[in-house]
Design an enzyme around this catalytic site. Structure first.
Site, PDB file in Angstrom:
ATOM      1  N   GLY A   1       0.869  -1.026   0.048  1.00 25.73           N
ATOM      2  CA  GLY A   1       0.006   0.071  -0.049  1.00 25.73           C
ATOM      3  C   GLY A   1       0.770   1.271   0.145  1.00 25.73           C
ATOM      4  O   GLY A   1       2.117   1.197   0.495  1.00 25.73           O
TER       5      GLY A   1
ATOM      6  N   GLY B   1       0.175  -5.781   0.974  1.00 22.80           N
ATOM      7  CA  GLY B   1      -0.998  -5.811   0.260  1.00 22.80           C
ATOM      8  C   GLY B   1      -0.442  -6.131  -1.353  1.00 22.80           C
ATOM      9  O   GLY B   1      -1.291  -6.761  -2.160  1.00 22.80           O
TER      10      GLY B   1
ATOM     11  N   GLU C   1       3.808  -5.508   8.211  1.00 21.78           N
ATOM     12  CA  GLU C   1       2.848  -4.451   8.622  1.00 21.78           C
ATOM     13  C   GLU C   1       2.880  -4.198  10.121  1.00 21.78           C
ATOM     14  O   GLU C   1       2.789  -3.155  10.681  1.00 21.78           O
ATOM     15  CB  GLU C   1       1.681  -4.757   8.421  1.00 21.78           C
ATOM     16  CG  GLU C   1       1.491  -4.788   6.767  1.00 21.78           C
ATOM     17  CD  GLU C   1       1.434  -6.003   6.081  1.00 21.78           C
ATOM     18  OE1 GLU C   1       1.216  -6.247   4.746  1.00 21.78           O
ATOM     19  OE2 GLU C   1       2.047  -7.029   6.666  1.00 21.78           O
TER      20      GLU C   1
ATOM     21  N   ASP D   1      -2.658  -8.019   6.470  1.00 20.41           N
ATOM     22  CA  ASP D   1      -4.016  -7.661   5.817  1.00 20.41           C
ATOM     23  C   ASP D   1      -4.075  -8.150   4.541  1.00 20.41           C
ATOM     24  O   ASP D   1      -3.307  -9.008   4.094  1.00 20.41           O
ATOM     25  CB  ASP D   1      -4.137  -6.127   5.950  1.00 20.41           C
ATOM     26  CG  ASP D   1      -3.032  -5.229   4.879  1.00 20.41           C
ATOM     27  OD1 ASP D   1      -1.939  -5.915   4.618  1.00 20.41           O
ATOM     28  OD2 ASP D   1      -3.486  -4.219   4.508  1.00 20.41           O
TER      29      ASP D   1
END
Length: 425
Positions: free
Chosen positions: A105, A152, A175, A183
């Site tokens: 991300g 991601g 993360e 995630d």
């Protein structure tokens, strides 16, 4: 474009000195870079190509390591929906331009929205919705991963029917270290890895190379990078999406995987002993005990990394992975969506923004976590992160075939709520 600039400068007047020509080149090149960064030159973030019965999607932000932005998510979703419905499309390929497949991300995007509630909710919603469709896609997909594939970004690799990696592939889910959580479906993926490897990868952010990814089933084939272009060309000429035909084609270029002796996957027994413990604190204590044994020197830097990570992020991540062991893909995605929204809202902590600041904004690598220690993280507060969201903005996962591409952001409760607020104003 760069080669065009260089060519024009090299053909300047012969009276210009080499130094002045080099300075001119550098100035014009920097101007080009600034234009690209500012969006003045409109290179598409995702390139979609139709090549016979093959559809090729290329993530095209090489200077930013193909990070996932709103534009990337929106365009990928559009292409995948269109291609799944296209009877002429038989095989879907995805790759990244430059030295990264996708580094995950866009952290700076999240940081810019830190003081505006739910400023990034739309891209988050669309990304989780996209993750579900990639996992359940009906046509054969192949990811060609020749570089960084993290967070991601790796959710665009692992769920594919075929994931091709090379010696340049680097995977990680880091993360938790910046106050976030594992995630984009990885509480589902990691919780299904052998033993307690999933907890290890999620908590430590440990990196895996291409061969290791194949060994644990997170990728299907290892192909040397110098053969990847030939493989892509061969796949384009197949005119088939038949799984067996595609597999046979990839196998023509792939090599058998042999792990290096110092691979982390050869430490599985130690990982299982330590990361099966009930809490993060107990995991670290067990890990420290193992570090004192001969031959376990590799543990010391891993422990240092754990102790530098956000205590809140570690606790949330461990619980999410543990819950994932007994959850469906849909359940995991819905849970992770709640965690992401609550993290962005600073429901119990602003650690993620502090982690991004320390890593990518000020780059001092000295985050000030709040709470600062595992003991100070209230388990009751952790419970708040997992509770359903208000205002009916839960992630909508299609439950019927007729609703295959339903549940889009535009039809979500949150989008309707925002529209009402706009009309009121």
């Amino acid at each position: 474009m760069v080669s065009h600039i260089l060519s024009s400068i090299l053909h300047q007047t012969p009276f210009a000195s080499p130094l002045s020509r080099l300075v001119s080149y550098c100035l014009r090149l920097r101007k080009l870079e600034m234009a690209q960064e500012g969006g003045i030159i409109n290179e598409p973030f995702v390139i979609g190509e139709e090549k016979g019965s093959v559809r090729l999607s290329t993530l095209n932000r090489p200077r930013q390591l193909n990070v996932i932005s709103p534009e990337v998510v929106l365009k990928l979703a559009e292409y995948l929906e269109m291609w799944e419905k296209d009877d002429q499309a038989k095989l879907i390929l995805i790759k990244g331009a430059g030295r990264a497949f996708s580094a995950g991300g866009d952290l700076k995007m999240f940081y810019k929205g830190r003081d505006s509630k739910d400023s990034c909710l739309e891209v988050v919603y669309r990304m989780y919705w996209l993750c579900f469709h990639i996992h359940t896609y009906k046509k054969t997909q192949v990811s060609l991963v020749n570089g960084i594939s993290m967070g991601g970004g790796a959710s665009l690799m692992v769920p594919m029917k075929f994931s091709v990696v090379t010696e340049k592939t680097v995977f990680s889910t880091p993360e938790a270290s910046i106050g976030f959580h594992t995630d984009c479906g990885f509480s589902y993926i990691h919780s299904r890895l052998p033993g307690y490897l999933g907890e290890f990868l999620a908590l430590t952010g440990a990196r895996l190379n291409g061969k290791e990814l194949v060994a644990i089933g997170m990728a299907t084939h290892f192909v040397p990078s110098d053969k990847l272009a030939d493989l892509e060309a061969q796949l384009v000429t197949l005119d088939s999406g038949d799984v067996n035909v595609v597999r046979s084609t990839i196998e023509e270029f792939s090599e058998k995987v042999n792990l290096d002796k110092d691979s982390i996957l050869n430490k599985q027994s130690v990982i299982n002993v330590c990361f099966s413990k009930e809490s993060v604190k107990q995991i670290i204590q067990a890990f420290e005990a193992e570090a004192s044994k001969e031959g376990n020197e590799w543990i010391t830097p891993v422990i240092k990394g754990l102790k530098r990570s956000s205590p809140t992020g570690l606790k949330i991540t461990l619980r999410s992975i543990r819950e994932g062991r007994n959850q469906t893909l849909s359940d995991c995605l819905k849970k992770e969506f709640r965690l992401t929204v609550n993290t962005l809202r600073k429901t119990i902590s602003a650690d993620m923004y502090e982690g991004i600041r320390a890593l990518t904004i000020d780059k001092d690598n000295s985050p000030k976590w709040n709470p600062a220690t595992l003991d100070e993280v209230d388990d009751e507060n952790i419970n708040l992160m997992f509770k359903p969201l208000e205002d009916d903005i839960e992630l909508l996962i299609p439950e019927t075939e007729e609703n295959r591409w339903g549940g889009k952001y535009a039809t979500s409760g949150y989008a309707s709520l925002i529209q009402c607020k706009r009309e009121e104003n």
